[in-house]
Each structure stands twice: as C-alpha cells, then as structure tokens.
Design a protein around this motif. Structure first.
Motif, mmCIF file in Angstrom:
data_model
loop_
_atom_site.group_PDB
_atom_site.id
_atom_site.type_symbol
_atom_site.label_atom_id
_atom_site.label_comp_id
_atom_site.label_asym_id
_atom_site.label_seq_id
_atom_site.Cartn_x
_atom_site.Cartn_y
_atom_site.Cartn_z
ATOM 1 N N MET A 97 0.819 -1.215 0.000
ATOM 2 C CA MET A 97 0.000 0.000 0.000
ATOM 3 C C MET A 97 0.853 1.266 0.000
ATOM 4 O O MET A 97 0.605 2.187 -0.774
ATOM 5 C CB MET A 97 -0.914 0.001 1.228
ATOM 6 N N ILE A 98 1.860 1.309 0.881
ATOM 7 C CA ILE A 98 2.586 2.551 1.121
ATOM 8 C C ILE A 98 3.898 2.612 0.350
ATOM 9 O O ILE A 98 4.062 3.423 -0.562
ATOM 10 C CB ILE A 98 2.832 2.741 2.630
ATOM 11 N N ASP A 99 4.835 1.787 0.708
ATOM 12 C CA ASP A 99 6.184 1.901 0.142
ATOM 13 C C ASP A 99 6.300 1.441 -1.308
ATOM 14 O O ASP A 99 7.112 1.975 -2.056
ATOM 15 C CB ASP A 99 7.188 1.137 1.002
ATOM 16 N N ALA A 105 5.943 8.575 -1.630
ATOM 17 C CA ALA A 105 6.527 9.836 -1.166
ATOM 18 C C ALA A 105 5.498 10.745 -0.474
ATOM 19 O O ALA A 105 5.835 11.839 -0.056
ATOM 20 C CB ALA A 105 7.143 10.584 -2.344
ATOM 21 N N PHE A 106 4.260 10.277 -0.343
ATOM 22 C CA PHE A 106 3.196 11.088 0.243
ATOM 23 C C PHE A 106 3.350 11.238 1.754
ATOM 24 O O PHE A 106 4.039 10.451 2.402
ATOM 25 C CB PHE A 106 1.828 10.449 0.014
ATOM 26 N N ARG A 107 2.648 12.208 2.306
ATOM 27 C CA ARG A 107 2.423 12.314 3.750
ATOM 28 C C ARG A 107 1.217 11.428 4.035
ATOM 29 O O ARG A 107 0.145 11.589 3.444
ATOM 30 C CB ARG A 107 2.119 13.751 4.130
ATOM 31 N N PHE A 122 6.619 1.701 9.189
ATOM 32 C CA PHE A 122 6.418 2.421 7.940
ATOM 33 C C PHE A 122 6.496 3.930 8.122
ATOM 34 O O PHE A 122 6.026 4.702 7.289
ATOM 35 C CB PHE A 122 5.084 1.998 7.306
ATOM 36 N N GLY A 123 7.123 4.350 9.226
ATOM 37 C CA GLY A 123 7.402 5.752 9.448
ATOM 38 C C GLY A 123 6.319 6.543 10.159
ATOM 39 O O GLY A 123 6.451 7.746 10.342
#
Length: 138
Positions: A97-99, A105-107, A122-123
């Motif tokens: 989904m994210i990386d 690169a989104f917030r 995942f930050g």
C-alpha cells in the motif's frame, strides 16, 4: 510472507461480504457504518489492498486508502482475519500500500488505538505541532 498468501491491489478482486463482516463485527472502529457506507467507501477508495489465501482463494486481509493523488493519503480499515494473524500479512499489505505503491513519497496519516509497532515500521509517529484533528460529529 509465506507463499501461502497472495496480495493484490485489484479492487475487482475484493470480497465485499468478507470486508463487511470483518468491519462490522471484528474491527473495533467504525462499527456504526452500514453495509451501504462500506460500499461507498470501497467505491471511492484511492487504493485498496487485499490478502488472499492461495490454497482457498479466500480473502484474509484488507486495507484501503483515500488520497488527493498528489501529496497526501489516509490509511484506513487495515484488518486481518484472526485465524491468519501472525503471518506478517499486515506488514506485507502496508508494504504494498505505502512503500511499493504510487504514494510512497506522500504524507500519510491514520488513526488507531493498537498496532502502533506495525505502523511505526512504515514511518508513522505521533503528530507534530503542525497537525490538528477535528473529531467526528456523530
């Protein structure tokens, strides 16, 4: 993740009955939503990820996101069937989904009262002084 599970971001593959059952009975958040509400959210999702048992084809995990498609995304409804937890399905769904997705690169934001350790990988962190939240009015 073991070869036992397959992930997909294809919205046509989602098992809406399974998602409805999980979100209306197993998830602690958003149980006030109707089946119609869930369908509207699925239809309007920017991105979805499903996890499926390769042996049976059954859906065993789900995550969705909404986004402006440019700079911001909100992660919602991350859920894994209890019988399949502990197999890193949540981690793999978030990776896709994210990386590994178009929003790398989104917030990203989310709301949760558990699984902080998973999201921190995942930050995700507590918001800084730039974040404000208006609670829901229900």
């Amino acid at each position: 993740m073991s070869a036992r599970y397959e992930l997909s971001s294809d919205p046509d593959r989602l098992d809406r009955e399974w998602i409805w059952r999980m979100l209306s009975t197993e998830a602690y958040w958003g149980r006030w939503r109707t089946r119609g509400d869930i369908d509207v959210q699925l239809d309007g999702a920017w991105r979805v990820v499903g996890a499926y048992d390769q042996a049976t084809g059954a859906q065993v995990g789900f995550a969705r996101a909404v986004s402006d498609g440019v700079a911001f995304a909100y992660l919602a409804d991350v859920v894994v069937d209890l019988a399949h937890r502990g197999a890193a399905i949540g981690t793999r769904m978030l990776q896709l989904m994210i990386d590994d997705g178009p929003g790398a690169a989104f917030r990203w934001t989310l709301f949760t009262r558990d699984a902080h350790g998973l999201y921190e990988k995942f930050g995700f962190a507590e918001p800084d002084a730039t974040a404000m939240v208006r609670p829901a009015r229900r």
